[in-house]
Design an enzyme around this catalytic site. Structure first.
Site, PDB file in Angstrom:
ATOM      1  N   ASP A   1       0.831  -1.210   0.000  1.00  0.00           N
ATOM      2  CA  ASP A   1       0.000   0.000   0.000  1.00  0.00           C
ATOM      3  C   ASP A   1       0.866   1.261   0.000  1.00  0.00           C
ATOM      4  O   ASP A   1       0.589   2.221  -0.719  1.00  0.00           O
ATOM      5  CB  ASP A   1      -0.962   0.001   1.180  1.00  0.00           C
ATOM      6  N   TYR A   2       1.927   1.255   0.764  1.00  0.00           N
ATOM      7  CA  TYR A   2       2.873   2.377   0.807  1.00  0.00           C
ATOM      8  C   TYR A   2       3.524   2.555  -0.567  1.00  0.00           C
ATOM      9  O   TYR A   2       3.615   3.668  -1.077  1.00  0.00           O
ATOM     10  CB  TYR A   2       3.923   2.093   1.885  1.00  0.00           C
ATOM     11  N   ALA A   3       3.967   1.445  -1.158  1.00  0.00           N
ATOM     12  CA  ALA A   3       4.599   1.501  -2.481  1.00  0.00           C
ATOM     13  C   ALA A   3       3.650   2.083  -3.519  1.00  0.00           C
ATOM     14  O   ALA A   3       4.051   2.896  -4.360  1.00  0.00           O
ATOM     15  CB  ALA A   3       5.069   0.109  -2.900  1.00  0.00           C
TER      16      ALA A   3
END
Length: 164
Positions: free
Chosen positions: A72-74
């Site tokens: 999700d961060y990526a």
């Protein structure tokens, strides 16, 4: 010549290191959490501004995908990359340059707050440089991109990732 720098997310980690470095180099620094539309409105030479520079903070994860860790961060950082490239093309004629840094494994508390406090120690030996980076190393790159020394850079994504 130093100017005004607004640092979003400047309360810790890379943002705090950037704010401190910029202040030590004579910038007037404001720490905020709100970043590109208002900046463009105020910097645009078309609207009476003097031009300026926006440096976004993405992550090397935007290209690596962070499988099994932070997908999700990526994905959110990949959106920052796209924003950087698109906005750079959109506002270049208004005297505004837009670039991004993409840090890799950096020794900040983001790993502990993400539930993996030992992540830096676990992964740093696998990096080509054999160590994690520091927030200050990323801050130096941000200040370079904000300076006139990088005056021909816009739409650039600068990896600061120890070779990862």
């Amino acid at each position: 010549m130093a100017g005004i720098m607004i640092v979003t997310g400047g309360s810790r980690g890379i943002g705090a290191a950037t704010a401190l470095l910029a202040a030590s180099r004579g910038y007037t620094v404001a720490v905020s959490y709100l970043r590109a539309r208002e900046a463009v409105r105020r910097m645009s030479t078309r609207r009476g501004g003097a031009g300026g520079v926006i440096v976004n903070v993405s992550a090397r994860a935007s290209q690596l995908g962070s499988p099994g860790e932070y997908i999700d961060y990526a994905a959110s950082k990949a959106a920052v990359d796209t924003l950087t490239i698109g906005l750079a093309k959109e506002v270049a004629a208004e005297g505004i340059r837009v670039n991004a840094v993409r840090p890799g494994i950096i020794a900040t508390d983001i790993h502990a707050s993400g539930g993996d406090p030992g992540r830096v120690e676990r992964l740093q030996a696998s990096l080509p440089l054999g160590r994690a980076g520091s927030p200050e190393e990323v801050a130096h790159a941000i200040l370079w991109l904000a300076s006139s020394e990088s005056s021909y850079c816009t739409g650039s994504l600068l990896d600061i990732a120890g070779g990862r």
